[in-house]
Design an enzyme around this catalytic site. Sequence first.
Site, PDB file in Angstrom:
ATOM      1  N   CYS A  34      35.033  61.782  87.971  1.00 52.92           N
ATOM      2  CA  CYS A  34      35.960  61.746  89.112  1.00 52.92           C
ATOM      3  C   CYS A  34      35.152  61.344  90.341  1.00 52.92           C
ATOM      4  CB  CYS A  34      36.669  63.094  89.290  1.00 52.92           C
ATOM      5  SG  CYS A  34      35.575  64.492  89.622  1.00 52.92           S
ATOM      6  N   ARG A  80      38.114  67.694  89.305  1.00 53.04           N
ATOM      7  CA  ARG A  80      38.778  67.193  88.100  1.00 53.04           C
ATOM      8  C   ARG A  80      37.842  67.021  86.907  1.00 53.04           C
ATOM      9  NH1 ARG A  80      41.149  62.132  91.110  1.00 53.04           N
ATOM     10  NH2 ARG A  80      39.144  62.484  92.144  1.00 53.04           N
ATOM     11  N   ASP A  89      44.021  63.758  92.844  1.00 55.75           N
ATOM     12  CA  ASP A  89      42.932  64.458  93.523  1.00 55.75           C
ATOM     13  C   ASP A  89      43.508  65.696  94.215  1.00 55.75           C
ATOM     14  OD1 ASP A  89      40.944  65.325  95.197  1.00 55.75           O
ATOM     15  OD2 ASP A  89      40.476  63.346  96.005  1.00 55.75           O
TER      16      ASP A  89
END
Length: 162
Positions: A9, A15, A126
Amino acid sequence: MTTRLLFVCLGNICRSPSAENIMNHLIQQRQLGERFLCDSAGTASYHTGSSPDRRMAQAAQAQGIDLVGRARQVTAHDLAQFDYVLAMDRQNYRDLLALDPVGQYSDRVRLMCDFCRRHPDQEVPDPYYGGPEGFQYVIDLLLDACEGLLDYVLDHPVAPSR
Ligand code: 4NP
């Protein structure tokens, strides 16, 4: 033979460490620990050395998953080392392909949501600047994607270019 999976990420604190630890959780549940190696990294360096975000860790813990690991930045060498490099969003995907200008390893780079079976999402959103529900959603989405990915890699254990 070990199948190597790298989750990527932006910051490597929300994440991708969630994806890495969820995948390890599923691998342990299915007693497949010998066959897989998971890691995660970020396209950016600003959180290098940091633990996973506390809000992300709380959301994972609510599903019985501990988030462990320290952030690091992805390198071009990672593309040569890992069989699959899973990008959380399209910007991550583009940044990963930019590490490999010749395209030697481009078939190893995949979008994580391509492996979802329950969710229609094409990217893992996000959660960094949002509320707790965003973090819970990331965990649910990644559980779906990781289950699909695990079934896929059991059938396709090495990168086509390995
Ligand atoms: P991640 O989330 O890419 O899922 O780890 C983020 C972490 C940090 C920032 C943005 C996204 N940041 O801007 O610092």
